[in-house]
Design an enzyme around this catalytic site. Structure first.
Site, PDB file in Angstrom:
ATOM      1  N   ASP A 232       0.821  -1.213   0.000  1.00 41.79           N
ATOM      2  CA  ASP A 232       0.000   0.000   0.000  1.00 41.79           C
ATOM      3  C   ASP A 232       0.861   1.272   0.000  1.00 41.79           C
ATOM      4  OD1 ASP A 232      -2.394   1.391  -0.013  1.00 41.79           O
ATOM      5  OD2 ASP A 232      -2.640   1.333   2.167  1.00 41.79           O
TER       6      ASP A 232
ATOM      7  N   HIS B 122       2.406   3.243  -8.794  1.00 45.02           N
ATOM      8  CA  HIS B 122       2.233   1.813  -9.077  1.00 45.02           C
ATOM      9  C   HIS B 122       3.424   1.297  -9.888  1.00 45.02           C
ATOM     10  CE1 HIS B 122      -1.688   2.222  -7.453  1.00 45.02           C
ATOM     11  NE2 HIS B 122      -2.235   2.817  -8.480  1.00 45.02           N
TER      12      HIS B 122
ATOM     13  N   LEU C 168       9.998 -21.066  -4.422  1.00 41.94           N
ATOM     14  CA  LEU C 168       9.020 -20.187  -3.773  1.00 41.94           C
ATOM     15  C   LEU C 168       7.662 -20.235  -4.473  1.00 41.94           C
ATOM     16  CD1 LEU C 168       8.468 -17.651  -1.839  1.00 41.94           C
ATOM     17  CD2 LEU C 168       9.088 -16.265  -3.822  1.00 41.94           C
TER      18      LEU C 168
HETATM   19  C1  IPE Z   1      -5.579  -2.654  -0.213  1.00 36.98           C
HETATM   20  O1  IPE Z   1      -5.229  -1.316  -0.327  1.00 36.98           O
HETATM   21  C2  IPE Z   1      -5.533  -3.327  -1.563  1.00 36.98           C
HETATM   22  C3  IPE Z   1      -4.222  -3.491  -2.157  1.00 36.98           C
HETATM   23  C4  IPE Z   1      -3.081  -3.162  -1.632  1.00 36.98           C
HETATM   24  C5  IPE Z   1      -4.219  -4.120  -3.457  1.00 36.98           C
HETATM   25  P1  IPE Z   1      -6.312  -0.172  -0.508  1.00 36.98           P
HETATM   26  O2  IPE Z   1      -5.546   1.088  -0.659  1.00 36.98           O
HETATM   27  O3  IPE Z   1      -7.246  -0.515  -1.603  1.00 36.98           O
HETATM   28  O4  IPE Z   1      -7.100  -0.236   0.875  1.00 36.98           O
HETATM   29  P2  IPE Z   1      -7.949   0.894   1.627  1.00 36.98           P
HETATM   30  O5  IPE Z   1      -8.921   1.437   0.630  1.00 36.98           O
HETATM   31  O6  IPE Z   1      -6.980   1.931   2.081  1.00 36.98           O
HETATM   32  O7  IPE Z   1      -8.577   0.175   2.767  1.00 36.98           O
HETATM   33  C1  IPE Z   2      -1.636   0.253  -3.313  1.00 37.87           C
HETATM   34  O1  IPE Z   2      -1.398   1.617  -3.377  1.00 37.87           O
HETATM   35  C2  IPE Z   2      -1.851  -0.363  -4.672  1.00 37.87           C
HETATM   36  C3  IPE Z   2      -3.234  -0.767  -4.927  1.00 37.87           C
HETATM   37  C4  IPE Z   2      -4.244  -0.647  -4.128  1.00 37.87           C
HETATM   38  C5  IPE Z   2      -3.488  -1.353  -6.228  1.00 37.87           C
HETATM   39  P1  IPE Z   2      -2.578   2.675  -3.381  1.00 37.87           P
HETATM   40  O2  IPE Z   2      -2.941   2.965  -4.797  1.00 37.87           O
HETATM   41  O3  IPE Z   2      -3.686   2.206  -2.531  1.00 37.87           O
HETATM   42  O4  IPE Z   2      -1.862   3.932  -2.750  1.00 37.87           O
HETATM   43  P2  IPE Z   2      -2.495   4.926  -1.706  1.00 37.87           P
HETATM   44  O5  IPE Z   2      -2.963   4.109  -0.546  1.00 37.87           O
HETATM   45  O6  IPE Z   2      -3.623   5.622  -2.405  1.00 37.87           O
HETATM   46  O7  IPE Z   2      -1.373   5.839  -1.346  1.00 37.87           O
HETATM   47 MG    MG Z   3      -4.092   2.423  -0.545  1.00 39.20          MG
END
Ligand code: IPE
Ligand code: IPE
Ligand code: MG
Length: 239
Positions: free
Chosen positions: A18, A35, A129
């Site tokens: 995240d 990303h 793995l």
């Molecule tokens: C969880 O992160 C999903 C992934 C890392 C793929 P999100 O960014 O979607 O989660 P919330 O919305 O903060 O709970």
């Molecule tokens: C995690 O990073 C990747 C996915 C959920 C696909 P985010 O896109 O949720 O990044 P933040 O949380 O908005 O910073």
């Molecule tokens: Mg996120």
């Protein structure tokens, strides 16, 4: 850095990757660049887990709720997966990594599905793995899907309802007979599971790190493992 205790190495590490969007925003970049940058962290993490001899690595790549994001971000993520697979598949295969997907693949864009199916087929007999990619994954959806399958089998007389136990239930989850995660890491400072491995995380050790995913590296992984090794796992019993 203190030495890791090899004997207490987690067999299954799961990661909620995240913080990509916030990392990019802080640099004045579009969210999707976060990303893209996160792909390097993923590459380094898979390699490190492989080197350490971890048995399972599960990464949360796209949740069932992530469809709520703007269409261009969703498409970017789907294309990034294609790119990742194309670029990394030969090294992964060489290192005997076995790829598996947790989630509903049917509704993914054609190209993403094709590329992933190719990777699954190529690496299916590998013995190194096991790299699980949670893609269009939701913990609640997974549990519901298992319930439906079991109910159908019971209705058809294939399962005796008295015989439904944890082992049978778990076998109907995407993770099947995989070990439950010993350690779940979430980056970016958020402290929640966001629908990740709800059944499997019953006794996982949770490590929350402030580092955004694009800055996560081998050292961050070792730090998380070190924290894990300082925990006392009791499973409800006494020491
Ligand atoms: C969880 O992160 C999903 C992934 C890392 C793929 P999100 O960014 O979607 O989660 P919330 O919305 O903060 O709970
Ligand atoms: C995690 O990073 C990747 C996915 C959920 C696909 P985010 O896109 O949720 O990044 P933040 O949380 O908005 O910073
Ligand atoms: Mg996120």
């Amino acid at each position: 850095m203190e030495e890791l205790e090899i004997i207490k190495l987690p067999k299954h590490i799961a990661i909620i990757m995240d913080g990509n969007g916030r990392w990019a925003k802080k640099r004045g970049l579009p969210r999707v660049m976060g990303h893209k940058a996160g792909m390097a962290s993923l590459k380094e993490t898979v390699r490190a887990c492989s080197d350490l001899g971890v048995e399972f690595l599960t990464v949360y790549a796209f949740s069932t709720e992530n469809w709520r994001r703007p269409m261009d971000e969703v498409s970017f993520l789907m294309n990034l997966l294609v790119e990742y697979m194309k670029k990394e598949i030969s090294e992964l295969h060489e290192n005997k990594v076995k790829i598996k997907v947790l989630g509903e693949m049917e509704v993914l864009p054609e190209q993403t599905r094709t590329e992933i199916l190719r990777a699954l087929e190529l690496t299916k007999d590998n013995t190194g793995l096991q790299f699980n990619i949670a893609l269009n994954y939701g913990g609640r959806l997974e549990i519901l899907k298992a319930c439906k399958e079991i109910a159908q089998k019971a209705k058809a007389g294939l399962i005796d309802t008295d015989k439904i136990d944890e082992t049978l239930f778990a076998a109907h989850l995407y993770t099947g007979t995989d070990l439950d995660p010993d350690l779940i890491i979430r980056t970016s400072g958020e402290k929640r599971l966001s629908n990740f491995l709800l059944w499997q995380s019953a006794y996982s050790e949770l490590v929350f790190m402030d580092v955004p995913w694009p800055e996560f590296n081998r050292q961050s992984l070792l730090d998380a493992i070190h924290e894990y090794q300082s925990r006392d796992r009791r499973y409800g019993a006494l020491k």
